[in-house]
Design a protein around this motif. Sequence first.
Motif, PDB file in Angstrom:
ATOM      1  N   GLU A 178     -30.686   9.812   0.691  1.00  0.00           N
ATOM      2  CA  GLU A 178     -30.872   9.258   2.026  1.00  0.00           C
ATOM      3  C   GLU A 178     -29.738   8.344   2.461  1.00  0.00           C
ATOM      4  O   GLU A 178     -29.495   8.178   3.653  1.00  0.00           O
ATOM      5  CB  GLU A 178     -32.184   8.452   2.087  1.00  0.00           C
ATOM      6  N   PHE A 179     -29.066   7.729   1.505  1.00  0.00           N
ATOM      7  CA  PHE A 179     -28.097   6.677   1.803  1.00  0.00           C
ATOM      8  C   PHE A 179     -26.927   7.196   2.627  1.00  0.00           C
ATOM      9  O   PHE A 179     -26.389   8.265   2.372  1.00  0.00           O
ATOM     10  CB  PHE A 179     -27.580   6.077   0.496  1.00  0.00           C
ATOM     11  N   ASP A 180     -26.551   6.404   3.620  1.00  0.00           N
ATOM     12  CA  ASP A 180     -25.370   6.678   4.431  1.00  0.00           C
ATOM     13  C   ASP A 180     -24.548   5.399   4.491  1.00  0.00           C
ATOM     14  O   ASP A 180     -24.976   4.420   5.102  1.00  0.00           O
ATOM     15  CB  ASP A 180     -25.772   7.125   5.831  1.00  0.00           C
ATOM     16  N   ALA A 181     -23.399   5.393   3.840  1.00  0.00           N
ATOM     17  CA  ALA A 181     -22.607   4.164   3.708  1.00  0.00           C
ATOM     18  C   ALA A 181     -22.179   3.615   5.064  1.00  0.00           C
ATOM     19  O   ALA A 181     -22.281   2.406   5.312  1.00  0.00           O
ATOM     20  CB  ALA A 181     -21.386   4.426   2.826  1.00  0.00           C
ATOM     21  N   GLU A 182     -21.697   4.472   5.945  1.00  0.00           N
ATOM     22  CA  GLU A 182     -21.265   4.001   7.263  1.00  0.00           C
ATOM     23  C   GLU A 182     -22.453   3.480   8.068  1.00  0.00           C
ATOM     24  O   GLU A 182     -22.354   2.443   8.740  1.00  0.00           O
ATOM     25  CB  GLU A 182     -20.560   5.125   8.012  1.00  0.00           C
ATOM     26  N   GLY A 183     -23.562   4.192   7.994  1.00  0.00           N
ATOM     27  CA  GLY A 183     -24.753   3.743   8.708  1.00  0.00           C
ATOM     28  C   GLY A 183     -25.257   2.419   8.170  1.00  0.00           C
ATOM     29  O   GLY A 183     -25.673   1.545   8.934  1.00  0.00           O
ATOM     30  N   ALA A 184     -25.203   2.257   6.848  1.00  0.00           N
ATOM     31  CA  ALA A 184     -25.657   1.007   6.237  1.00  0.00           C
ATOM     32  C   ALA A 184     -24.783  -0.163   6.664  1.00  0.00           C
ATOM     33  O   ALA A 184     -25.291  -1.257   6.951  1.00  0.00           O
ATOM     34  CB  ALA A 184     -25.654   1.145   4.719  1.00  0.00           C
ATOM     35  N   GLU A 185     -23.478   0.060   6.734  1.00  0.00           N
ATOM     36  CA  GLU A 185     -22.568  -1.003   7.162  1.00  0.00           C
ATOM     37  C   GLU A 185     -22.820  -1.378   8.620  1.00  0.00           C
ATOM     38  O   GLU A 185     -22.842  -2.564   8.977  1.00  0.00           O
ATOM     39  CB  GLU A 185     -21.124  -0.551   6.969  1.00  0.00           C
ATOM     40  N   LEU A 186     -23.026  -0.371   9.448  1.00  0.00           N
ATOM     41  CA  LEU A 186     -23.306  -0.631  10.863  1.00  0.00           C
ATOM     42  C   LEU A 186     -24.650  -1.333  11.030  1.00  0.00           C
ATOM     43  O   LEU A 186     -24.781  -2.266  11.835  1.00  0.00           O
ATOM     44  CB  LEU A 186     -23.290   0.699  11.627  1.00  0.00           C
ATOM     45  N   PHE A 187     -25.636  -0.910  10.255  1.00  0.00           N
ATOM     46  CA  PHE A 187     -26.954  -1.548  10.298  1.00  0.00           C
ATOM     47  C   PHE A 187     -26.851  -3.034   9.954  1.00  0.00           C
ATOM     48  O   PHE A 187     -27.402  -3.883  10.651  1.00  0.00           O
ATOM     49  CB  PHE A 187     -27.904  -0.837   9.338  1.00  0.00           C
ATOM     50  N   ALA A 188     -26.114  -3.347   8.891  1.00  0.00           N
ATOM     51  CA  ALA A 188     -25.966  -4.746   8.471  1.00  0.00           C
ATOM     52  C   ALA A 188     -25.316  -5.582   9.563  1.00  0.00           C
ATOM     53  O   ALA A 188     -25.734  -6.717   9.833  1.00  0.00           O
ATOM     54  CB  ALA A 188     -25.156  -4.817   7.181  1.00  0.00           C
ATOM     55  N   ALA A 189     -24.309  -5.014  10.217  1.00  0.00           N
ATOM     56  CA  ALA A 189     -23.635  -5.739  11.291  1.00  0.00           C
ATOM     57  C   ALA A 189     -24.578  -5.969  12.469  1.00  0.00           C
ATOM     58  O   ALA A 189     -24.565  -7.037  13.102  1.00  0.00           O
ATOM     59  CB  ALA A 189     -22.394  -4.970  11.745  1.00  0.00           C
ATOM     60  N   ARG A 190     -25.408  -4.979  12.762  1.00  0.00           N
ATOM     61  CA  ARG A 190     -26.334  -5.106  13.887  1.00  0.00           C
ATOM     62  C   ARG A 190     -27.447  -6.108  13.589  1.00  0.00           C
ATOM     63  O   ARG A 190     -27.889  -6.832  14.491  1.00  0.00           O
ATOM     64  CB  ARG A 190     -26.909  -3.730  14.239  1.00  0.00           C
ATOM     65  N   VAL A 191     -27.895  -6.153  12.344  1.00  0.00           N
ATOM     66  CA  VAL A 191     -28.875  -7.172  11.966  1.00  0.00           C
ATOM     67  C   VAL A 191     -28.273  -8.558  12.141  1.00  0.00           C
ATOM     68  O   VAL A 191     -28.903  -9.464  12.699  1.00  0.00           O
ATOM     69  CB  VAL A 191     -29.350  -6.957  10.515  1.00  0.00           C
ATOM     70  N   GLN A 192     -27.037  -8.720  11.687  1.00  0.00           N
ATOM     71  CA  GLN A 192     -26.363 -10.012  11.839  1.00  0.00           C
ATOM     72  C   GLN A 192     -26.228 -10.378  13.312  1.00  0.00           C
ATOM     73  O   GLN A 192     -26.457 -11.531  13.704  1.00  0.00           O
ATOM     74  CB  GLN A 192     -24.987  -9.977  11.175  1.00  0.00           C
ATOM     75  N   GLY A 193     -25.861  -9.410  14.142  1.00  0.00           N
ATOM     76  CA  GLY A 193     -25.740  -9.671  15.570  1.00  0.00           C
ATOM     77  C   GLY A 193     -27.069 -10.062  16.191  1.00  0.00           C
ATOM     78  O   GLY A 193     -27.120 -10.975  17.025  1.00  0.00           O
ATOM     79  N   PHE A 194     -28.137  -9.389  15.804  1.00  0.00           N
ATOM     80  CA  PHE A 194     -29.462  -9.720  16.340  1.00  0.00           C
ATOM     81  C   PHE A 194     -29.841 -11.142  15.966  1.00  0.00           C
ATOM     82  O   PHE A 194     -30.328 -11.919  16.807  1.00  0.00           O
ATOM     83  CB  PHE A 194     -30.485  -8.730  15.793  1.00  0.00           C
ATOM     84  N   LEU A 195     -29.604 -11.508  14.711  1.00  0.00           N
ATOM     85  CA  LEU A 195     -30.003 -12.833  14.242  1.00  0.00           C
ATOM     86  C   LEU A 195     -29.128 -13.950  14.814  1.00  0.00           C
ATOM     87  O   LEU A 195     -29.561 -15.104  14.857  1.00  0.00           O
ATOM     88  CB  LEU A 195     -29.959 -12.885  12.709  1.00  0.00           C
ATOM     89  N   SER A 196     -27.924 -13.594  15.283  1.00  0.00           N
ATOM     90  CA  SER A 196     -27.030 -14.624  15.798  1.00  0.00           C
ATOM     91  C   SER A 196     -27.601 -15.331  17.022  1.00  0.00           C
ATOM     92  O   SER A 196     -27.235 -16.464  17.332  1.00  0.00           O
ATOM     93  CB  SER A 196     -25.660 -14.026  16.124  1.00  0.00           C
ATOM     94  N   ARG A 197     -28.509 -14.677  17.731  1.00  0.00           N
ATOM     95  CA  ARG A 197     -29.108 -15.313  18.920  1.00  0.00           C
ATOM     96  C   ARG A 197     -30.044 -16.450  18.532  1.00  0.00           C
ATOM     97  O   ARG A 197     -30.429 -17.241  19.390  1.00  0.00           O
ATOM     98  CB  ARG A 197     -29.842 -14.266  19.756  1.00  0.00           C
ATOM     99  N   PHE A 198     -30.402 -16.534  17.254  1.00  0.00           N
ATOM    100  CA  PHE A 198     -31.308 -17.584  16.807  1.00  0.00           C
ATOM    101  C   PHE A 198     -30.569 -18.669  16.022  1.00  0.00           C
ATOM    102  O   PHE A 198     -31.188 -19.459  15.324  1.00  0.00           O
ATOM    103  CB  PHE A 198     -32.424 -16.988  15.945  1.00  0.00           C
ATOM    104  N   ALA A 199     -29.245 -18.685  16.134  1.00  0.00           N
ATOM    105  CA  ALA A 199     -28.452 -19.684  15.401  1.00  0.00           C
ATOM    106  C   ALA A 199     -28.692 -21.081  15.957  1.00  0.00           C
ATOM    107  O   ALA A 199     -29.019 -21.257  17.124  1.00  0.00           O
ATOM    108  CB  ALA A 199     -26.978 -19.320  15.507  1.00  0.00           C
TER     109      ALA A 199
END
Length: 199
Positions: A178-199
């Motif tokens: 199931e693993f997709d390295a590019e997708g996983a990297e993009l997912f991690a960046a998007r999670v970080q972006g989502f959480l940045s609004r709560f900094a």
Amino acid sequence: MATVLLLHSALGRRPAIIGLAETIRSLGHEAVAPDLFEGAVFDGGTDGYAAAMAHLKTHGEAAASRVTQVYAALTGPVVVLGFSWGAGQAQRLAETEPGVVGALLVGGGGRYGGTWDDGGRWRPGIPLAVHHAIADEWVDADPLAALVREAATNGSDVSDYVYPGSGHLFMDPELTTEFDAEGAELFAARVQGFLSRFA
């Protein structure tokens, strides 16, 4: 900062969930990743998912009760981040608990009708991000799209992220089919972006 509640899939609290919690802590947030299955962990593949679903059928109600208990012990604003089965639990909390200020649903969630209707409605203004592979057979596209439309209509900031391939938990490196390295990297960046609004 927010407290991020990570709710694992039917495969249990796998190392990828623990690692993601550590990453979120490194960003300055609190992160809680409870073991809702009391140690039961399953591999991917046909056999692993079959065993996981059989376990969920027997223990799912108790696990859902643990979600409620864990949430009740948290303080401050909470962002829920759920995977597959955990996405449904995260959606439930986001719809019903006033302390939830944002939700990320990965490979799950949706607005079902009939006997599957959870009775909830998306609370106005609560940010929502959904993440799923385009050919994920475990995701029901129409109910998920209905939830996205409802949240947007209620004034929420909504992102519907679609990844290539069919990996259900495409961000888990130990699920090799199931693993997709590019997708996983993009997912991690998007999670970080989502959480940045709560900094």
